[in-house]
Design a protein around this motif. Structure first.
Motif, PDB file in Angstrom:
ATOM      1  N   MET A 194     -33.996 -48.328  44.530  1.00  0.00           N
ATOM      2  CA  MET A 194     -35.300 -47.781  44.929  1.00  0.00           C
ATOM      3  C   MET A 194     -35.131 -46.573  45.853  1.00  0.00           C
ATOM      4  O   MET A 194     -35.866 -45.598  45.762  1.00  0.00           O
ATOM      5  N   GLU A 195     -34.189 -46.674  46.780  1.00  0.00           N
ATOM      6  CA  GLU A 195     -33.911 -45.519  47.643  1.00  0.00           C
ATOM      7  C   GLU A 195     -32.891 -44.643  46.927  1.00  0.00           C
ATOM      8  O   GLU A 195     -31.759 -45.078  46.700  1.00  0.00           O
ATOM      9  N   PRO A 196     -33.251 -43.411  46.571  1.00  0.00           N
ATOM     10  CA  PRO A 196     -32.234 -42.553  45.970  1.00  0.00           C
ATOM     11  C   PRO A 196     -31.074 -42.368  46.954  1.00  0.00           C
ATOM     12  O   PRO A 196     -31.215 -42.626  48.157  1.00  0.00           O
ATOM     13  N   MET A 197     -29.953 -41.887  46.474  1.00  0.00           N
ATOM     14  CA  MET A 197     -28.797 -41.701  47.353  1.00  0.00           C
ATOM     15  C   MET A 197     -29.188 -40.804  48.524  1.00  0.00           C
ATOM     16  O   MET A 197     -29.934 -39.828  48.348  1.00  0.00           O
ATOM     17  N   SER A 198     -28.686 -41.139  49.701  1.00  0.00           N
ATOM     18  CA  SER A 198     -29.068 -40.388  50.887  1.00  0.00           C
ATOM     19  C   SER A 198     -28.012 -40.581  51.970  1.00  0.00           C
ATOM     20  O   SER A 198     -27.301 -41.586  51.983  1.00  0.00           O
ATOM     21  N   ALA A 199     -27.902 -39.606  52.854  1.00  0.00           N
ATOM     22  CA  ALA A 199     -27.016 -39.722  54.013  1.00  0.00           C
ATOM     23  C   ALA A 199     -27.444 -38.668  55.022  1.00  0.00           C
ATOM     24  O   ALA A 199     -27.962 -37.607  54.649  1.00  0.00           O
ATOM     25  N   THR A 200     -27.247 -38.972  56.289  1.00  0.00           N
ATOM     26  CA  THR A 200     -27.523 -38.008  57.346  1.00  0.00           C
ATOM     27  C   THR A 200     -26.213 -37.711  58.062  1.00  0.00           C
ATOM     28  O   THR A 200     -25.453 -38.643  58.364  1.00  0.00           O
ATOM     29  N   ALA A 201     -25.947 -36.442  58.295  1.00  0.00           N
ATOM     30  CA  ALA A 201     -24.673 -36.061  58.924  1.00  0.00           C
ATOM     31  C   ALA A 201     -24.912 -34.962  59.948  1.00  0.00           C
ATOM     32  O   ALA A 201     -25.778 -34.102  59.767  1.00  0.00           O
ATOM     33  N   TRP A 202     -24.114 -34.979  61.003  1.00  0.00           N
ATOM     34  CA  TRP A 202     -24.308 -34.055  62.121  1.00  0.00           C
ATOM     35  C   TRP A 202     -22.935 -33.730  62.717  1.00  0.00           C
ATOM     36  O   TRP A 202     -22.279 -34.620  63.263  1.00  0.00           O
ATOM     37  N   LEU A 203     -22.525 -32.500  62.535  1.00  0.00           N
ATOM     38  CA  LEU A 203     -21.248 -32.064  63.099  1.00  0.00           C
ATOM     39  C   LEU A 203     -21.522 -31.397  64.438  1.00  0.00           C
ATOM     40  O   LEU A 203     -22.210 -30.371  64.500  1.00  0.00           O
TER      41      LEU A 203
ATOM     42  N   GLU B 297     -34.587 -49.033  59.349  1.00  0.00           N
ATOM     43  CA  GLU B 297     -34.121 -47.661  59.221  1.00  0.00           C
ATOM     44  C   GLU B 297     -33.107 -47.522  58.090  1.00  0.00           C
ATOM     45  O   GLU B 297     -32.051 -48.150  58.099  1.00  0.00           O
ATOM     46  N   PHE B 298     -33.448 -46.690  57.121  1.00  0.00           N
ATOM     47  CA  PHE B 298     -32.541 -46.347  56.026  1.00  0.00           C
ATOM     48  C   PHE B 298     -31.943 -44.975  56.333  1.00  0.00           C
ATOM     49  O   PHE B 298     -32.446 -44.246  57.192  1.00  0.00           O
ATOM     50  N   ALA B 299     -30.898 -44.599  55.610  1.00  0.00           N
ATOM     51  CA  ALA B 299     -30.231 -43.318  55.901  1.00  0.00           C
ATOM     52  C   ALA B 299     -31.182 -42.145  55.732  1.00  0.00           C
ATOM     53  O   ALA B 299     -31.051 -41.114  56.387  1.00  0.00           O
ATOM     54  N   THR B 300     -32.173 -42.313  54.880  1.00  0.00           N
ATOM     55  CA  THR B 300     -33.131 -41.255  54.621  1.00  0.00           C
ATOM     56  C   THR B 300     -34.230 -41.188  55.687  1.00  0.00           C
ATOM     57  O   THR B 300     -35.129 -40.354  55.612  1.00  0.00           O
ATOM     58  N   ASP B 301     -34.146 -42.079  56.679  1.00  0.00           N
ATOM     59  CA  ASP B 301     -35.171 -42.141  57.732  1.00  0.00           C
ATOM     60  C   ASP B 301     -34.675 -41.645  59.089  1.00  0.00           C
ATOM     61  O   ASP B 301     -35.412 -41.708  60.077  1.00  0.00           O
ATOM     62  N   ILE B 302     -33.432 -41.220  59.171  1.00  0.00           N
ATOM     63  CA  ILE B 302     -32.848 -40.900  60.480  1.00  0.00           C
ATOM     64  C   ILE B 302     -33.577 -39.706  61.102  1.00  0.00           C
ATOM     65  O   ILE B 302     -33.808 -38.694  60.447  1.00  0.00           O
ATOM     66  N   LYS B 303     -33.948 -39.863  62.353  1.00  0.00           N
ATOM     67  CA  LYS B 303     -34.638 -38.787  63.076  1.00  0.00           C
ATOM     68  C   LYS B 303     -33.730 -38.297  64.219  1.00  0.00           C
ATOM     69  O   LYS B 303     -33.238 -39.101  64.999  1.00  0.00           O
ATOM     70  N   LEU B 304     -33.496 -36.994  64.260  1.00  0.00           N
ATOM     71  CA  LEU B 304     -32.643 -36.410  65.297  1.00  0.00           C
ATOM     72  C   LEU B 304     -33.265 -35.084  65.729  1.00  0.00           C
ATOM     73  O   LEU B 304     -33.963 -34.435  64.933  1.00  0.00           O
ATOM     74  N   PRO B 305     -33.011 -34.651  66.950  1.00  0.00           N
ATOM     75  CA  PRO B 305     -33.570 -33.380  67.397  1.00  0.00           C
ATOM     76  C   PRO B 305     -33.012 -32.221  66.558  1.00  0.00           C
ATOM     77  O   PRO B 305     -31.808 -32.140  66.332  1.00  0.00           O
ATOM     78  N   GLY B 306     -33.920 -31.380  66.078  1.00  0.00           N
ATOM     79  CA  GLY B 306     -33.483 -30.210  65.308  1.00  0.00           C
ATOM     80  C   GLY B 306     -33.052 -30.515  63.895  1.00  0.00           C
ATOM     81  O   GLY B 306     -32.444 -29.673  63.227  1.00  0.00           O
TER      82      GLY B 306
ATOM     83  N   LEU C  50     -23.180 -26.108  58.522  1.00  0.00           N
ATOM     84  CA  LEU C  50     -24.177 -25.768  59.550  1.00  0.00           C
ATOM     85  C   LEU C  50     -23.893 -26.550  60.830  1.00  0.00           C
ATOM     86  O   LEU C  50     -24.650 -27.452  61.200  1.00  0.00           O
ATOM     87  N   PRO C  51     -22.788 -26.222  61.500  1.00  0.00           N
ATOM     88  CA  PRO C  51     -22.407 -27.007  62.685  1.00  0.00           C
ATOM     89  C   PRO C  51     -23.539 -27.004  63.714  1.00  0.00           C
ATOM     90  O   PRO C  51     -24.194 -25.978  63.918  1.00  0.00           O
ATOM     91  N   GLY C  52     -23.755 -28.148  64.320  1.00  0.00           N
ATOM     92  CA  GLY C  52     -24.792 -28.272  65.343  1.00  0.00           C
ATOM     93  C   GLY C  52     -26.140 -28.696  64.795  1.00  0.00           C
ATOM     94  O   GLY C  52     -27.014 -29.105  65.567  1.00  0.00           O
ATOM     95  N   THR C  53     -26.318 -28.601  63.475  1.00  0.00           N
ATOM     96  CA  THR C  53     -27.609 -28.974  62.894  1.00  0.00           C
ATOM     97  C   THR C  53     -27.494 -30.304  62.151  1.00  0.00           C
ATOM     98  O   THR C  53     -26.718 -30.407  61.194  1.00  0.00           O
ATOM     99  N   PRO C  54     -28.248 -31.310  62.573  1.00  0.00           N
ATOM    100  CA  PRO C  54     -28.231 -32.566  61.807  1.00  0.00           C
ATOM    101  C   PRO C  54     -28.883 -32.348  60.442  1.00  0.00           C
ATOM    102  O   PRO C  54     -29.952 -31.734  60.350  1.00  0.00           O
ATOM    103  N   ILE C  55     -28.221 -32.830  59.400  1.00  0.00           N
ATOM    104  CA  ILE C  55     -28.692 -32.636  58.016  1.00  0.00           C
ATOM    105  C   ILE C  55     -29.003 -33.997  57.409  1.00  0.00           C
ATOM    106  O   ILE C  55     -28.151 -34.884  57.358  1.00  0.00           O
ATOM    107  N   ARG C  56     -30.229 -34.125  56.941  1.00  0.00           N
ATOM    108  CA  ARG C  56     -30.608 -35.369  56.249  1.00  0.00           C
ATOM    109  C   ARG C  56     -30.751 -35.075  54.770  1.00  0.00           C
ATOM    110  O   ARG C  56     -31.669 -34.390  54.353  1.00  0.00           O
ATOM    111  N   LEU C  57     -29.803 -35.593  54.016  1.00  0.00           N
ATOM    112  CA  LEU C  57     -29.764 -35.328  52.575  1.00  0.00           C
ATOM    113  C   LEU C  57     -30.431 -36.464  51.812  1.00  0.00           C
ATOM    114  O   LEU C  57     -30.093 -37.634  51.994  1.00  0.00           O
ATOM    115  N   THR C  58     -31.378 -36.111  50.964  1.00  0.00           N
ATOM    116  CA  THR C  58     -31.999 -37.093  50.064  1.00  0.00           C
ATOM    117  C   THR C  58     -31.913 -36.555  48.642  1.00  0.00           C
ATOM    118  O   THR C  58     -32.396 -35.449  48.367  1.00  0.00           O
TER     119      THR C  58
END
Lengths: 153, 745
Positions: free
Chosen positions: B369-378, B241-250, B440-448
């Motif tokens: 190879m993996e461009p910069m990425s991060a997943t964040a969820w407030l 699992e890379f940061a660009t692969d994180i799966k979360l509800p919504g 966007l509080p409450g929404t998990p955001i996956r940035l690639t």
């Protein structure tokens, strides 16, 4: 609605028809083993099989997908590695690992067409798959090893 | 002696980092007290910060970034070796950000001396500084330090836990601990009764930690062998699992559009064209750019490209030529460092017919190879963050700042990273992901990042100019004078990380030039810092990457001027200074059959001592008629004791290919202060058909343990440039080499 056959399972998606297959697999179907590297078919990280042939899913629109798709998730699992994955593990190929799903599917397509490839044939087949960790020597060894394993199977 | 240490210490505090100066005030007690244990497992027990034992087995905390270098495997093996668990039972976990996971070896590199020449008191001083980094809680992966740092600490963690488990078993069985043995995760009684560690761990966790002796390497079962990597199966099955692969509800997917004119800003934007893209849901003002949130990443990237933005121009010099002119201006000011000044270089040069030449190298991109990425969820005032990173505590602070919350309310999960090479020591992607999540509080955001945004917003290996002068007599170099000008990576990067400006001589700027074990009687190395704020950062091997090119190509030129064989010329100067360095050169000569390249082929050699590891390379080049092809390469290195030979070999191959890739094609150029390269077609690297066949030999004669992740890179470019000279007579004094000769692509 588009129907897509991936790893033997039918999926329905309402993604627009011009969406590249890569993003349908990753973001709509949750099959994140297929990777985004460039979006312009120049690095091979997004390689999947379409009816057994290697294709770059980042530039293949959803409505142009005619055939069965195989992603890395359909090759084998951690509990049951496919022979090509076992060869990759024997040669400890992966470093960061990000490009390896694409490398493995590209190699799988090569071995399907050419069961015992020469070094030159490996060069030709794998030239489109970039690896920034430089695992090429290990990939080459693993392909030769997988070819032997498959021929003995 | 005391005054000497005092002097060097003060200087080192300036050289190393402002952070160290701040840390010196903490006092000794913080260095000596036991480590806080940040682990709080829901079940099972933790005996120290590096170990959780529960019913499922043993989990070893490997608190360094796994970016491909195999570090999780080697760190886990250090604990497992002393703990006596079977390798198949071992699981690893990066663990939480914590000051307990400080990197003590980082400070070794801060000493203003050449590492090959470190004396006993200097090594002792480095140890002291290393403990300072404990006080500061520098949990950092970089500088090829992870194994060096962990070598004793993690074996002690395993041994201490083993002895605590034995003590509990001894009480239960009513025998002396000395009568017990351990194997495969069990304590074994004299009568053969086997007590699983999991049954003893909870009681053992409450005991004071014993400080047992470490085993002699002759008894090792895991260390020194090539182990199956712990990350391998996940990485060949697409389950890593890379940061660009994180799966979360919504979860929603995001992409960025940032000001392409580096240092410029945003005047305003029209979100309408982006909102018209099917699947786009939000367009968010990030101040210095725009974030687009959508149902999938494709829609987000299309939307980001569609936003109409008015950018403001950059204050930087606008194009590459103007930037290089700014770098050259640095020579007119006072030097920042003179880390080597032996003999009388001016006098020696004046009395000879000196060789005087200028070298240049371009800006380079990491292009992971993996461009910069991060997943964040407030959610509920807490920010949960997933990212690949080389400095977890820094990313926590950065995320908290971006989201406007307290760092204590940030939970960071460090994922695998699709390549680092220094790029993921930066925290820009964490900043933007956290900002989007906060919007966007409450929404998990996956940035690639799109590849194009990633390419446009690098932290580049700086362009640099070197002015070299030298003289030879009787087959030897008698004078060597190097001046190098470039923007300072250390000042910029440490400034970004600590918010404070680093002063003093910048060692990283001249590493690879001043610290090489050549016996040259009149030798001077001066560094000049250019006033140029193009973002620069730690690129694999850092200063060594360009300085080895300058140093080793110029040594080649001196060898030719002296009428000497380039490899014999190097040996002549190195043998009397550092025996392990001479031995890697001798090894690579033998491996490559130096002096006898096959018909139509040519060999080039280079040597660099970096990160504690002397490394010599020979590169073979041939003209196919359709372009030049790098056919073979030989590497000999000596990192001292080797813990996992296959990983060392893989890192050496990797470092070489990374260096050769940059040498042949790597070049970032600018127009309107914006990066001109967009994607892999115009920033390519070696591929299967252009990479050489590589042979690696590992020696173990260096007394101190060196790193392996970076030392393979510095000699690659000069070895290739020297091979080009041997093959074609072209002396390339600038990179990339594609401007000097046609290579097969």
């Amino acid at each position: 609605m588009t129907t897509l056959r991936v790893n033997g399972t039918e999926h329905e998606t309402d993604a627009p028809g011009d969406t590249p297959l890569l993003w349908v697999l990753r973001d709509e179907l949750g099959l994140t083993g297929t990777k985004y590297g460039c979006g312009v078919a120049s690095c091979g990280a997004c390689t999947v099989l379409l009816d057994g042939d290697a294709v770059r899913s980042c530039t293949l629109p959803l409505d142009a997908v005619a055939g069965a798709v195989t992603t890395i998730e359909g090759v084998g699992t951690p509990e049951a590695l496919a022979p090509i994955q076992a060869a990759w593990a024997r040669h400890q190929v992966a470093q960061c690992g990000y490009c390896q799903p694409g490398q493995i599917l590209q190699a799988a397509a090569l071995l399907r067409e050419t069961p015992s490839p020469s070094d030159d044939q490996i060069d030709d087949a794998m030239a489109g798959n970039l690896c920034r960790c430089g695992t090429y020597p290990a990939i080459r060894a693993a392909i030769h090893d997988a070819a032997r394993a498959l021929s003995e199977a | 002696m005391a005054s000497r240490i005092g002097k060097v210490t003060r200087r080192t505090l300036l050289v190393g980092a402002v952070a160290v100066a701040g840390g010196a005030a903490f006092g000794v007690w913080q260095i000596r007290r036991p480590l806080d244990n940040p682990l709080a497992p829901e079940r099972g027990a933790t005996l120290n910060p590096f170990l959780i034992i529960d019913g499922d087995g043993v989990t070893i905390i490997t608190p360094r970034a796994e970016m491909g270098q195999g570090i999780h495997t080697t760190l886990a093996a250090l604990v497992a070796e002393e703990l006596d668990v079977a390798w198949e039972q071992v699981k690893s976990w990066h663990g939480p950000p914590s000051a307990s996971y400080f990197n003590g070896a980082l400070m070794h590199a801060a000493l203003p001396v050449a590492e090959y020449a470190m004396t006993g008191w200097q090594t002792a001083l480095a140890e002291t500084l290393g403990r300072a980094s404990r006080v500061l809680g520098l949990q950092v992966t970089g500088g090829s330090t992870s194994t060096v740092d962990a070598y004793e600490r993690l074996r002690l963690a395993g041994a201490g836990a083993r002895e605590a488990l034995k003590a509990v078993a001894a009480e239960r069985l009513g025998v002396e601990p000395a009568a017990l043995s351990t194997a495969d995760g069990h304590v074994i009684a004299p009568d053969g009764i086997r007590l699983p560690y999991a049954d003893l761990a909870e009681a053992a966790a409450t005991r004071p930690v014993p400080q047992p002796e470490l085993r002699d390497p002759s008894q090792w079962r895991l260390l020194g062998r090539s182990l199956p990597r712990l990350d391998m199966v996940a990485k060949v099955t697409g389950t890593a699992e890379f940061a660009t692969d994180i799966k979360l509800p919504g979860l929603k997917c995001a992409a960025l559009r940032l000001c392409p004119h580096l240092g410029g800003g945003m005047e305003g934007f029209d979100p309408a064209p982006a909102l018209a893209v099917a699947g786009v849901e939000e367009v968010i003002d990030l101040g210095d750019g725009v974030g687009v949130v959508a149902r999938n990443t494709w829609a987000a990237m299309q939307g980001a490209a569609a936003v109409e933005v008015t950018w403001t121009p950059s204050p930087l010099p606008q194009d590459t030529d103007a930037m290089l002119a700014r770098i050259a201006e640095a020579f007119e000011g006072r030097h920042n460092s003179r880390m080597r000044n032996d003999g009388d270089p001016e006098g020696a040069l004046a009395g000879a017919a000196p060789l005087e030449v200028e070298y240049r190298v371009p800006f380079l991109h990491h292009s992971t190879m993996e461009p910069m990425s991060a997943t964040a969820w407030l959610h509920d005032g807490q920010l949960e963050l997933w990212c690949g990173n080389q400095a977890p505590r820094l990313h926590v602070d950065r995320a908290a700042d971006a989201a406007g919350i307290d760092p204590a309310d940030v939970t960071l999960h460090t994922t695998y990273m699709g390549g680092g090479f220094g790029r993921r020591a930066e925290s820009d992607f964490t900043h933007y992901a956290a900002k989007l999540a906060a919007a966007l509080p409450g929404t998990p955001i996956r940035l690639t990042y799109s590849r194009e945004e990633d390419m446009a917003h690098g932290f580049f290996r700086p362009a640099a100019i070197a002015r070299m002068r030298g003289a030879v007599a009787d087959g030897r170099a008698v004078a060597f004078d190097a001046q190098v000008a470039a923007p300072s990576v250390s000042q910029q990067a440490i400034g970004r990380m600590t918010g404070r400006r680093m002063g003093g001589p910048d060692k990283g700027h001249v590493e690879g030039l001043f610290d090489q074990p050549y016996a040259i009687p009149n030798c001077r190395v001066r560094g000049y810092l250019a006033d140029l704020d193009v973002p620069v950062g730690f690129w694999r091997a850092v200063g060594n990457s360009q300085n080895a090119f300058f140093h080793e190509c110029f040594i080649d030129e001196l060898a030719h001027a002296a009428g000497a064989d380039p490899l014999a010329f190097r040996l002549r100067h190195i043998r009397e200074r550092h025996a392990p360095s001479a031995r890697v050169l001798e090894a690579v000569a033998e491996m490559s059959d130096w002096g006898n390249p096959p018909e139509g082929h040519a060999h080039g050699v280079a040597f660099t001592f970096s990160f504690g590891t002397p490394t010599a390379q020979v590169v073979e080049l041939t003209d196919t008629g359709r372009g030049l092809k790098i056919t073979r390469a030989w590497i000999a290195c000596d990192p001292g004791r080797v813990l996992d030979p296959a990983i060392v070999r893989a890192q050496m191959e990797s470092g070489l290919i990374y260096g050769l890739s940059a040498a042949v094609t790597g070049e970032i150029t600018f127009a309107e202060a914006a990066v001109e390269q967009r994607n892999f077609p115009d920033y390519d690297a070696l591929r299967m058909h252009t990479a050489p066949r590589i042979t690696v030999r590992i020696l173990e004669d260096t007394p101190h343990m060196g790193g392996v992740g970076e030392p393979g890179t510095p000699p690659a470019a000069p070895a290739l440039a020297n091979a080009l000279h041997a093959l074609t007579g072209t002396r390339a004094r600038s990179l990339p080499l594609k401007h000097h000769a046609e290579f097969i692509v």
